[in-house]
Design a protein around this motif. Structure first.
Motif, PDB file in Angstrom:
ATOM      1  N   PRO A 169       0.904  -1.081  -0.017  1.00  0.00           N
ATOM      2  CA  PRO A 169      -0.042   0.172   0.144  1.00  0.00           C
ATOM      3  C   PRO A 169       0.882   1.424   0.146  1.00  0.00           C
ATOM      4  O   PRO A 169       0.364   2.241  -0.462  1.00  0.00           O
ATOM      5  CB  PRO A 169      -0.793  -0.083   1.148  1.00  0.00           C
ATOM      6  CG  PRO A 169      -0.933  -1.586   1.544  1.00  0.00           C
ATOM      7  CD  PRO A 169       0.588  -2.180   1.246  1.00  0.00           C
ATOM      8  N   ILE A 216      -0.458   3.816  -2.900  1.00  0.00           N
ATOM      9  CA  ILE A 216      -1.205   5.058  -2.601  1.00  0.00           C
ATOM     10  C   ILE A 216      -0.335   6.227  -3.301  1.00  0.00           C
ATOM     11  O   ILE A 216      -1.126   7.238  -3.330  1.00  0.00           O
ATOM     12  CB  ILE A 216      -1.145   5.258  -0.963  1.00  0.00           C
ATOM     13  CG1 ILE A 216      -2.279   6.247  -0.626  1.00  0.00           C
ATOM     14  CG2 ILE A 216       0.341   5.707  -0.493  1.00  0.00           C
ATOM     15  CD1 ILE A 216      -2.406   6.266   0.970  1.00  0.00           C
ATOM     16  N   TYR A 272      -2.173   7.977  -6.197  1.00  0.00           N
ATOM     17  CA  TYR A 272      -3.470   8.935  -6.006  1.00  0.00           C
ATOM     18  C   TYR A 272      -2.996  10.118  -5.366  1.00  0.00           C
ATOM     19  O   TYR A 272      -3.973  10.998  -5.184  1.00  0.00           O
ATOM     20  CB  TYR A 272      -4.399   8.241  -4.993  1.00  0.00           C
ATOM     21  CG  TYR A 272      -4.804   6.682  -5.311  1.00  0.00           C
ATOM     22  CD1 TYR A 272      -5.807   6.764  -6.570  1.00  0.00           C
ATOM     23  CD2 TYR A 272      -4.459   5.353  -4.955  1.00  0.00           C
ATOM     24  CE1 TYR A 272      -6.141   5.235  -6.735  1.00  0.00           C
ATOM     25  CE2 TYR A 272      -4.792   4.109  -5.277  1.00  0.00           C
ATOM     26  CZ  TYR A 272      -6.070   4.165  -6.217  1.00  0.00           C
ATOM     27  OH  TYR A 272      -6.102   2.946  -6.753  1.00  0.00           O
ATOM     28  N   ALA A 309      -6.030   4.527   4.067  1.00  0.00           N
ATOM     29  CA  ALA A 309      -6.246   4.021   2.779  1.00  0.00           C
ATOM     30  C   ALA A 309      -7.387   2.850   2.550  1.00  0.00           C
ATOM     31  O   ALA A 309      -8.196   2.688   1.790  1.00  0.00           O
ATOM     32  CB  ALA A 309      -4.823   3.588   2.232  1.00  0.00           C
ATOM     33  N   SER A 310      -7.171   2.109   3.601  1.00  0.00           N
ATOM     34  CA  SER A 310      -8.337   0.862   3.725  1.00  0.00           C
ATOM     35  C   SER A 310      -9.732   1.601   3.835  1.00  0.00           C
ATOM     36  O   SER A 310     -10.733   0.983   3.255  1.00  0.00           O
ATOM     37  CB  SER A 310      -8.040   0.180   4.934  1.00  0.00           C
ATOM     38  OG  SER A 310      -6.547  -0.471   4.843  1.00  0.00           O
ATOM     39  N   ALA A 322     -10.905   2.912   0.629  1.00  0.00           N
ATOM     40  CA  ALA A 322     -10.968   1.907  -0.364  1.00  0.00           C
ATOM     41  C   ALA A 322     -12.204   1.264  -0.017  1.00  0.00           C
ATOM     42  O   ALA A 322     -13.212   1.054  -1.092  1.00  0.00           O
ATOM     43  CB  ALA A 322      -9.756   0.923  -0.272  1.00  0.00           C
ATOM     44  N   ILE A 323     -12.570   0.979   1.141  1.00  0.00           N
ATOM     45  CA  ILE A 323     -13.988   0.286   1.512  1.00  0.00           C
ATOM     46  C   ILE A 323     -15.047   1.371   1.242  1.00  0.00           C
ATOM     47  O   ILE A 323     -16.073   0.772   0.570  1.00  0.00           O
ATOM     48  CB  ILE A 323     -14.016  -0.114   2.871  1.00  0.00           C
ATOM     49  CG1 ILE A 323     -12.854  -1.254   3.100  1.00  0.00           C
ATOM     50  CG2 ILE A 323     -15.325  -0.629   3.332  1.00  0.00           C
ATOM     51  CD1 ILE A 323     -12.835  -1.528   4.736  1.00  0.00           C
ATOM     52  N   HIS A 368     -15.545   4.089  -0.635  1.00  0.00           N
ATOM     53  CA  HIS A 368     -15.441   4.762  -2.071  1.00  0.00           C
ATOM     54  C   HIS A 368     -15.424   3.678  -3.038  1.00  0.00           C
ATOM     55  O   HIS A 368     -16.400   3.491  -3.847  1.00  0.00           O
ATOM     56  CB  HIS A 368     -14.470   5.598  -2.025  1.00  0.00           C
ATOM     57  CG  HIS A 368     -14.425   6.229  -3.505  1.00  0.00           C
ATOM     58  ND1 HIS A 368     -13.618   5.807  -4.667  1.00  0.00           N
ATOM     59  CD2 HIS A 368     -15.058   7.272  -3.978  1.00  0.00           C
ATOM     60  CE1 HIS A 368     -14.004   6.666  -5.645  1.00  0.00           C
ATOM     61  NE2 HIS A 368     -14.848   7.756  -5.366  1.00  0.00           N
ATOM     62  N   ASP A 369     -14.385   2.747  -3.060  1.00  0.00           N
ATOM     63  CA  ASP A 369     -13.957   1.784  -4.275  1.00  0.00           C
ATOM     64  C   ASP A 369     -15.259   0.571  -3.888  1.00  0.00           C
ATOM     65  O   ASP A 369     -15.822   0.182  -5.121  1.00  0.00           O
ATOM     66  CB  ASP A 369     -12.861   1.310  -4.215  1.00  0.00           C
ATOM     67  CG  ASP A 369     -11.856   2.531  -4.337  1.00  0.00           C
ATOM     68  OD1 ASP A 369     -12.213   3.405  -5.110  1.00  0.00           O
ATOM     69  OD2 ASP A 369     -10.716   2.215  -4.162  1.00  0.00           O
ATOM     70  N   LEU A 370     -15.121  -0.202  -2.833  1.00  0.00           N
ATOM     71  CA  LEU A 370     -16.009  -1.113  -2.770  1.00  0.00           C
ATOM     72  C   LEU A 370     -17.197  -0.894  -2.690  1.00  0.00           C
ATOM     73  O   LEU A 370     -18.172  -1.271  -3.475  1.00  0.00           O
ATOM     74  CB  LEU A 370     -15.347  -2.070  -1.311  1.00  0.00           C
ATOM     75  CG  LEU A 370     -16.504  -3.122  -1.223  1.00  0.00           C
ATOM     76  CD1 LEU A 370     -16.004  -4.141  -2.052  1.00  0.00           C
ATOM     77  CD2 LEU A 370     -15.671  -3.864   0.346  1.00  0.00           C
ATOM     78  N   ARG A 392     -18.533   2.270  -5.657  1.00  0.00           N
ATOM     79  CA  ARG A 392     -18.267   1.810  -7.039  1.00  0.00           C
ATOM     80  C   ARG A 392     -18.603   0.566  -7.281  1.00  0.00           C
ATOM     81  O   ARG A 392     -19.350   0.239  -8.303  1.00  0.00           O
ATOM     82  CB  ARG A 392     -16.793   2.247  -7.253  1.00  0.00           C
ATOM     83  CG  ARG A 392     -16.431   3.958  -7.367  1.00  0.00           C
ATOM     84  CD  ARG A 392     -17.055   4.434  -8.424  1.00  0.00           C
ATOM     85  NE  ARG A 392     -16.785   5.860  -8.436  1.00  0.00           N
ATOM     86  CZ  ARG A 392     -16.036   6.501  -9.080  1.00  0.00           C
ATOM     87  NH1 ARG A 392     -14.961   5.632  -9.908  1.00  0.00           N
ATOM     88  NH2 ARG A 392     -15.442   7.744  -8.998  1.00  0.00           N
ATOM     89  N   ASN A 435      -2.751  -8.094  -4.582  1.00  0.00           N
ATOM     90  CA  ASN A 435      -2.711  -6.862  -5.252  1.00  0.00           C
ATOM     91  C   ASN A 435      -1.813  -6.739  -6.668  1.00  0.00           C
ATOM     92  O   ASN A 435      -2.320  -6.274  -7.637  1.00  0.00           O
ATOM     93  CB  ASN A 435      -1.910  -5.683  -4.490  1.00  0.00           C
ATOM     94  CG  ASN A 435      -2.816  -5.192  -3.144  1.00  0.00           C
ATOM     95  OD1 ASN A 435      -4.027  -5.492  -3.171  1.00  0.00           O
ATOM     96  ND2 ASN A 435      -2.181  -4.927  -2.353  1.00  0.00           N
TER      97      ASN A 435
END
Length: 404
Positions: A165, A169, A172, A253-254, A257-258, A260-262, A265, A318
């Motif tokens: 990570p 990261i 971004y 970061a986690s 990701a959870i 926003h991304d998971l 999205r 990853n």
């Protein structure tokens, strides 16, 4: 010496140990032989008595008889044995260490009259053997499983670095692809330099009498303390700051990701910004709590061993997505998701079924279903394979739908 009395004898494998008493305290010695006859070499020992008391070198811990170890039995400089090597640079230090002899301490365990004894006996080891791979993972005369274990660790360390990570990261936090590449190169160079530094720290602790046989994780701080309390305080502060900085960065970061991304999205949950923030906070709390729990459960394990496991998980979950997105045009979102799921599940699952973890559970390591300590050699290829298979299947299905 009439002040010492032989109080007992015990064996562990081919080795014999003798308990000598002096001034009311008893300590264990390793019985060896040389050309002059039998020789007793002082050991470090921790005795857990049946009554519950714990003795360090035969005495309560308050007596401070349990000491740090690590020294050279022979110092060789330019082919000649000397008392002092003189000033050394990073390269001459390695060369002279390779020519010298190091006293390292090997752990063994045995029982004596109902007491459990953990003992560390000195072994004179050539510097060449110290510098050669194989002390932890035996290479010469190693079995197939031992070789696979070593290869698995190397795969995890080499491939896992690119999937950490700390590296990801950076993609971004930069304004352009060029800056992203530059930032990544700088980060990898810094991490590589740190790896080299840890080697010198470990070897320095090994020959400067600052090794704690109970915890190999203390080599760095104890080495700093040998140079003075000021450096020790600074190193300790840097260590805490680094840990807090790394952990906080990973949690942020986690949680991002959870939330926003998971959730937003991937799962396509339509959430307002306020709900996303709340989800991120909940995720941060959950991730932090999980990390604390894992830290408590794995307390006492060697940090470098845990790093190898973390790298294996990173490389398994990853790396396939990163590599295939960059170099394979047929990669699909479902293929990436499947590879991440398979990689993290398989790597963590195999770690939990490894011999080291079975020993942690109090079970016989020989009965572990997975014979390797590091899962990289299995989980990394299977994660890549999962991405390829799922991507081909989903791409074909999508193409078929378009034709129809």
């Amino acid at each position: 010496n009439p002040e010492y009395l032989i109080a007992g004898k015990a064996s562990a494998g081919p080795y014999t140990f003798v308990l000598l008493e002096n001034n009311g305290f008893g300590n264990w010695y390793h019985l060896t032989e040389n050309e002059d006859g039998p020789v007793l070499k002082e050991m470090l020992s921790i005795t857990r008595q049946a009554a519950g008391a714990i003795l360090y070198n035969g005495a309560p811990r308050s007596e401070r008889l349990f000491y740090q170890v690590g020294h050279l039995s022979k110092v060789v400089s330019d082919g000649e044995e000397v008392e002092l090597s003189g000033p050394v640079n990073p390269f001459s230090f390695l060369r002279k260490l390779k020519e010298s002899e190091v006293v390292r301490y090997t752990k063994t365990s045995f029982e004596f009259e109902g007491d459990a004894v953990d003992a560390w006996y000195p072994e004179i080891t050539s510097g060449e053997e110290i510098m050669r791979p194989g002390l932890l993972y035996r290479l010469e005369g190693a079995s197939l499983l031992e070789r696979l274990n070593f290869i698995s660790l190397m795969l995890a360390l080499f491939l896992g670095t690119a999937a950490l990570p700390h590296i990801l990261i950076r993609y971004y936090t930069v304004p352009s692809p060029r800056d992203a590449r530059k930032s990544t190169i700088v980060a990898i160079a810094a991490i590589g330099s740190f790896y080299i530094l840890t080697m010198y720290m470990g070897l320095g602790a090994m020959v400067n009498g600052v090794l704690d046989v109970q915890s190999s994780n203390m080599a760095g701080p104890l080495l700093a303390r040998s140079f003075g309390i000021g450096l020790f305080a600074m190193i300790s502060a840097v260590a805490f700051a680094t840990i807090l900085g790394t952990v906080s960065g990973l949690i942020v970061a986690s949680s991002g990701a959870i939330a926003h991304d998971l959730l937003d999205r991937f799962m396509n949950l339509k959430m307002t910004d306020k709900v996303k923030v709340r989800a991120g906070k909940i995720a941060a709390f959950a991730v932090g709590s999980f990390g604390i729990l894992i830290g408590i459960l794995l307390k006492g394990l060697n940090v470098s061993f845990l790093v190898g496991l973390a790298f294996a998980v990173a490389a398994s979950s990853n790396l396939p997505a990163i590599v295939m997105i960059l170099f394979w045009k047929k990669t699909t979102a479902k293929g990436v998701a499947a590879s991440i799921l398979v990689g993290i599940t398989l790597s963590v699952g195999l770690i939990l079924l490894s011999p080291t973890m079975f020993a942690r559970y109090g079970l016989d390591p020989a009965t572990a279903p997975f014979p390797l300590d590091n899962p990289g050699i299995i989980s990394i290829p299977l994660s890549f394979l999962t991405l390829i298979v799922v991507s081909l299947y989903t791409a074909k299905k999508k193409t078929g739908n378009v034709v129809n």
